[in-house]
Scaffold this motif. Sequence first.
Motif, short mmCIF file in Angstrom:
data_model
loop_
_atom_site.label_atom_id
_atom_site.label_comp_id
_atom_site.label_asym_id
_atom_site.label_seq_id
_atom_site.Cartn_x
_atom_site.Cartn_y
_atom_site.Cartn_z
N GLY A 1 0.60 -1.33 0.01
CA GLY A 1 -0.04 -0.04 0.08
C GLY A 1 0.89 1.20 -0.09
N LEU A 2 0.36 2.49 -0.49
CA LEU A 2 1.00 3.65 -0.55
C LEU A 2 0.53 4.36 0.98
N TYR A 3 1.51 4.35 1.89
CA TYR A 3 1.37 4.90 3.18
C TYR A 3 1.86 6.19 3.65
N ALA B 1 -4.28 7.13 -0.49
CA ALA B 1 -3.09 6.49 0.56
C ALA B 1 -3.64 6.08 1.77
N GLU B 2 -3.06 5.41 2.67
CA GLU B 2 -3.35 5.00 3.91
C GLU B 2 -2.46 5.55 4.95
N ILE B 3 -2.99 5.76 6.12
CA ILE B 3 -2.19 6.69 7.13
C ILE B 3 -1.73 5.67 8.34
N LEU B 4 -0.34 5.88 8.68
CA LEU B 4 0.01 4.83 9.85
C LEU B 4 0.48 6.27 10.90
N VAL B 5 -0.23 6.21 11.97
CA VAL B 5 0.05 7.31 12.94
C VAL B 5 0.52 7.04 14.42
N THR B 6 1.46 7.44 14.84
CA THR B 6 2.13 7.30 16.22
C THR B 6 2.25 8.38 16.94
N TYR C 1 -12.00 6.22 11.22
CA TYR C 1 -11.57 6.73 9.73
C TYR C 1 -10.92 5.68 9.23
N PRO C 2 -11.59 5.15 8.17
CA PRO C 2 -11.07 3.92 7.34
C PRO C 2 -9.39 4.00 6.92
N PRO C 3 -8.98 4.96 6.16
CA PRO C 3 -7.64 5.02 5.74
C PRO C 3 -6.55 5.12 6.83
N VAL C 4 -7.07 4.99 8.32
CA VAL C 4 -6.09 4.96 9.22
C VAL C 4 -5.77 3.25 9.47
#
Length: 647
Positions: A473-475, A510-515, A535-538
């Motif tokens: 995926g595009l993150y 894109a999809e999201i990766l958060v910390t 939120y689905p993309p997360v």
Amino acid sequence: MKNFFLADYLGCILFKTLGPILRILPLKCSLFLGRRLGDCFYYLDLKHKARAYANIKFALGSKLSCLELSRLTRSFYQSFGQSIIEVFLIPLVDRNYMDKHINIEGAEHILEALKRGKGAILAGIHAGSWEFYNVISANLGFPFVLFVKDQKFPRLNRLLNNYRRDKGCRIITRDQGLRGLIGALKNNQAIGMMVDQGGRAGIPVNFFGRSASMPTGAVKLALKYGAALIPIFFVRTCGPKIKVWAGKEIVIDKTGNEDQDIGHNLQKIVTIFEDFIRRNPKEYLWTYKIWKHTDQRDIVILSDTKTGHLRQSEAVAKIAENLLNEKNIRSKVSVVEINFKNKFAKLILSISVHLSGKYSCQGCLNCLRAFLTEKTYETLVRLKPDIVISAGSSIAGVNFIFSSENQSKSVVIMRPALLGTDRFDLVIIPRHDHPLKSKNIVVVEGALNLIDDKYLEKESAELIKSQGLNKQGLYIGLLIGGDSKGFSLSSGLIHNVIREVKTLAEDLGAEILVTTSRRTSLEVEGLIKREFKDYPPVKLMVIANEKNIPQAIGGILGLSKIIISSPESISMISEAVASKKYVFVFNAPGLSLKHKTFLNYFAKNKYIYTVEGGNLSSLVNSVWRDKPITPCLKDNYLVTEALKKIL
């Protein structure tokens, strides 16, 4: 070369002048002068004294206090001073001198070995007055040959060889080589050879728990020509009274594997001498680099408990490990948390070390005992590292004391506060701290870190496995830091950033990766959870203060093509840049001048893109569309080249 000539010439004159005077004095008086000469060396020869102390500590220090180690070091120097005086006394050695002062034990082992007709090798070490003892060996009643290495002072060398020959020694030099030694053994003579100080030409064997290079010549001759290998010791019992002890012949094991046989039999004889040294530690020559050519190194990281500082230290340790591995040297890395008794103790230690000299802390450690917690102190005194690494000015003083105590290579990351940079072997300072130029200073652009392709691949794989992510995926990676002294992330700013990130995800598919970090405020954490919960993309949301994931940062950096970061953490931004991704840093009020200087420099050199929160999506879209080449930091290369010079 000119200095060697002058020292050789003057030394020869001194030797010829003092010799007759010392030889007419009573022996006890001459040896008294020798002990005082040793005291002079102890107090004036600080460099070699520091090395001797560190070597004694490594070999014997597990059961000795600092005070006991210092006393033993002084006893060694006094013994060494007597040994120097005894070189002047070599012309006095005759049968009368031998009968009066020399007690011989085990000579029958040598005579018995010579009956076989294949010669004997009297294996010794650099202990006591080995030059004096060589002459004694020549007067034990059998033909004796001494294998010697020519020294860099030819006049003194010739004078010493004349002394040896006058007392019955036949000299074989390295120029005469193997042929002379073989001839002596075939003539059934005894050869004096050393089995310590192997240098580059030796092979590693275990010596006091650490591999050390030892010469193979004696063992090779014994294996090939059947000569008896006999350990021989000399111990001063009282004043001029010396005990000569010849051990039993060492049984040489032969398996047919030459390299294995050499190593195995050399280890046998070195172990015998190790036991002798334990019982007579002041006799051994401790001033040379015993473990210089070892195949193992111990690296100790001192941690001030700050994660960013520890990561930088670990990065340097990793570079050191790689360099040592290239030389076939094994390394072991240990981390010690440095805990002070209180803030006042931390300040006083820094001031105390600032007032200390280069060698004054060795053998003392009172500062560490007084200002560190008991657990930290006890941990440090048990360690004997080769390399000490620390990050942060608050523990630079501990690094100085600890590395001085053990004569370790010292590496400090960041400016060492009150201490001068010249007290350390290597100082790594970021450019934004405006360091001065010096041979031992390396200027880096960002914060050192462990990020490389291999690390990212490993962390990404673990994150994919644990969180069920799609590798293809595009993150977009969103790294939210937190509050620090004089700086805080407002919920309004973070709300704008989240809105822009959502827009960006929808624009790019894109999809999201958060910390977050442990410094993120509860208010900001609550906002992030509300905005991203459904939120689905997360695909990943890590709230560090609730449930942190060890591979969160590395995994996000590895998987994401686009990184968006808050601006307050130099370490976090440096790690993002090291991942070779497009890094966008949103501005925030309250940043220190140091942070602004860092961000401006990185933006100017296209390592990052700085942006206001409201313009984030348009800038990212523009960069993603053009896909410019991402420049690489050279920090690891600079540190690697600097470490090569000190390892």
